[in-house]
Scaffold this active site. Sequence first.
Site, short mmCIF file in Angstrom:
data_model
loop_
_atom_site.label_atom_id
_atom_site.label_comp_id
_atom_site.label_asym_id
_atom_site.label_seq_id
_atom_site.Cartn_x
_atom_site.Cartn_y
_atom_site.Cartn_z
N CYS A 149 -28.73 -40.85 -22.36
CA CYS A 149 -29.06 -42.25 -22.09
C CYS A 149 -29.69 -42.44 -20.70
O CYS A 149 -30.83 -42.03 -20.51
CB CYS A 149 -27.80 -43.09 -22.31
SG CYS A 149 -28.14 -44.79 -22.78
N ARG A 191 -30.09 -55.59 -26.94
CA ARG A 191 -29.58 -54.23 -26.67
C ARG A 191 -29.44 -53.50 -27.99
O ARG A 191 -29.12 -54.09 -29.01
CB ARG A 191 -28.21 -54.28 -25.97
CG ARG A 191 -28.30 -54.60 -24.51
CD ARG A 191 -26.97 -54.41 -23.83
NE ARG A 191 -26.67 -53.01 -23.54
CZ ARG A 191 -27.20 -52.32 -22.54
NH1 ARG A 191 -28.07 -52.89 -21.73
NH2 ARG A 191 -26.86 -51.06 -22.34
N HIS A 208 -23.86 -41.42 -27.27
CA HIS A 208 -22.57 -41.33 -26.58
C HIS A 208 -21.51 -41.01 -27.63
O HIS A 208 -21.80 -40.83 -28.80
CB HIS A 208 -22.22 -42.66 -25.93
CG HIS A 208 -23.23 -43.15 -24.94
ND1 HIS A 208 -23.37 -42.60 -23.70
CD2 HIS A 208 -24.14 -44.15 -25.02
CE1 HIS A 208 -24.32 -43.25 -23.03
NE2 HIS A 208 -24.81 -44.19 -23.81
N1 GLN Z 1 -28.75 -48.73 -18.39
C1 GLN Z 1 -29.55 -48.06 -19.36
C2 GLN Z 1 -29.94 -48.95 -20.51
O1 GLN Z 1 -29.31 -49.96 -20.74
C3 GLN Z 1 -28.80 -46.83 -19.85
C4 GLN Z 1 -27.56 -47.18 -20.60
C5 GLN Z 1 -26.63 -46.05 -20.80
O2 GLN Z 1 -26.76 -44.99 -20.14
N2 GLN Z 1 -25.66 -46.21 -21.68
O3 GLN Z 1 -30.87 -48.66 -21.22
#
Ligand code: GLN
EC number: 6.3.5.13
Length: 223
Positions: A95, A130, A194
Amino acid sequence: MSDKIKIAYLYEDLMNTYGDSGDVKILAFLLKEQGYDTQVDNISLGADFNAFDYDFLFFGGGQDFEQTVVAKDLVRHRDTIKDYIEASKPMLCICGGYQFLGKYYTMVDGTTIQCLDILPLHTIFKADHRMIGDTEYQTEWGTVRAFENHGGRTYFDDKNKLKPLGKMIEGYGNNPEDKAEGMRYKNTIGSYSHGPILKNENIAKAIANKIIHSHQDCLATAK
Ligand code: GLN
């Protein structure tokens, strides 16, 4: 050169969202099963770092705020990380860590973080949406199931050089359009997964084998 396998966890204290530190624990477990002890070093703000002192680099995910902090320090290590990747040594980036390999990441508030510019990809937050939820995708090593939570959408700038890690079955992966998850270049893997991703035994074992090969190559060269 010691017989212990050395893992560098980049910014372990800042980049470790949604169970990513579990990836390193799972690898240590699998390597122990193969007879190797591991040493994990947290390479955090201000630390000296030579990637070639390590058999494996791990870079986990992080929130946008932590990424802005890390970005300022990380730039010092660009050349050693680039040379390590080009030498086909193994690395796993999740990520935020994956986003850092590319040119830039434009965040939800419109601010752009300059990334390492090692691989031809970039990440941009496009709309107020998101990508959160379960993911499932098909890889060279079989099906992988994980969890994603990111605002950034990643796009490859050179589709000949970079290959996706997998083909989406469920979820978004890199972005809503490409139906592709993650990235492979030489022995570097980037992923939005994740959970941690390496709870999937197929990909965990494949990466553990890459680490053992890289370690054995180093021992052979040192002799
Ligand atoms: N902050 C980054 C995003 O929102 C990565 C998120 C993360 O590593 N879970 O894309």
